[in-house]
Write an enzyme that holds these catalytic residues in place. Sequence first.
Site, PDB file in Angstrom:
ATOM      1  N   CYS A   1       0.829  -1.206   0.000  1.00 20.11           N
ATOM      2  CA  CYS A   1       0.000   0.000   0.000  1.00 20.11           C
ATOM      3  C   CYS A   1       0.865   1.258   0.000  1.00 20.11           C
ATOM      4  CB  CYS A   1      -0.930   0.003   1.210  1.00 20.11           C
ATOM      5  SG  CYS A   1      -1.948   1.476   1.314  1.00 20.11           S
TER       6      CYS A   1
ATOM      7  N   CYS B   1      -0.452   4.137   2.096  1.00 20.59           N
ATOM      8  CA  CYS B   1      -0.286   3.946   3.545  1.00 20.59           C
ATOM      9  C   CYS B   1       1.144   4.245   3.973  1.00 20.59           C
ATOM     10  CB  CYS B   1      -0.605   2.504   3.937  1.00 20.59           C
ATOM     11  SG  CYS B   1      -2.103   1.825   3.257  1.00 20.59           S
ATOM     12  N   ASP B   2       2.115   3.804   3.178  1.00 23.84           N
ATOM     13  CA  ASP B   2       3.500   3.764   3.647  1.00 23.84           C
ATOM     14  C   ASP B   2       4.496   4.589   2.842  1.00 23.84           C
ATOM     15  OD1 ASP B   2       2.660   1.922   5.597  1.00 23.84           O
ATOM     16  OD2 ASP B   2       2.868   0.263   4.193  1.00 23.84           O
TER      17      ASP B   2
END
Length: 313
Positions: free
Chosen positions: A136, A139-140
């Site tokens: 992701c 997300c990261d």
Amino acid sequence: MSDTRKTKVLIIGSGPAGYTAAVYASRAMLEPILVQGMEPGGQLTTTTEVENWPGETEIQGPDLMVKMEAHAKAVGTDVVSDLITDLDLSERPFTATGDSGTIYKADAVILATGARAKWLGLDSEEKFKGFGVSACATCDGFFYRGQEIVVVGGGNTAVEEALFLTNFASKVTLVHRRDELRAEKILINRLMKNEKIEPLWDHVLEEVVGDEDPLGVTGVRVKHVKTGEITEIPAKGVFIAIGHAPANELVKDVLETHMGGYVVTQPDSTATSIPGVFAAGDLTDYKYRQAVTSAGMGCMAALEAEHFLAEQE
């Protein structure tokens, strides 16, 4: 003692399919309960710019899902933060068990559990998950400002992840097993014009390498699919973007599935192999996998559930 809740329609999942089904079921006065699951909002919560949702030139994925949830609640849906861990479809009313211990009894069920990221299955990939290996980018990606990153894949997901990661990374290497991408033309054009992205054709990820203490990625070893030659590429982050698999754990042994686990529905319908059970969105859609088609199927499922219940009465 566990709480038991009864509803005419239980909706399992909270992506575009689930929330749209909730809106239509609520408007049909079916008083649905929607159980959100592990990832409220589904895959769109891990997407940044959504540019293909009608009426929104551009909207952030999480913002779109917040709007959908608010809409479902506004028309009367009971949205529950719980995770269905067991589903008994052997008799009506159907019985679902929540992780909270709550038992849900429903005359009809709409399955909208969606899909989740696929992994390569490498030991080294598993070892560094959360420590440099991710599926992701939204997300990261923030954690890799100024760093070199590797993205694995060749479809829309991979190209979108690679493009997004150029907001943070100094360089993104896109590793693809073939010599051309399978993504949409507009995305491929953007990728090819981006100076931060370097495609590496005809290669597969062989191993993620890194430090032990503290645990962290330092690079990858990739193999040329034709020559077998191994090359090591320095990287602080590795993003696996090879597509998604349907989240069918609740029904894979009960409902008919095909194409790698997607739930089979009747032609031009969301009806499954069990009367009163309907499937919508990425759980059943192996072809389009778009938010807008998921929403359309959520609408269909709610209308079909309404008709089914009316016939039972």
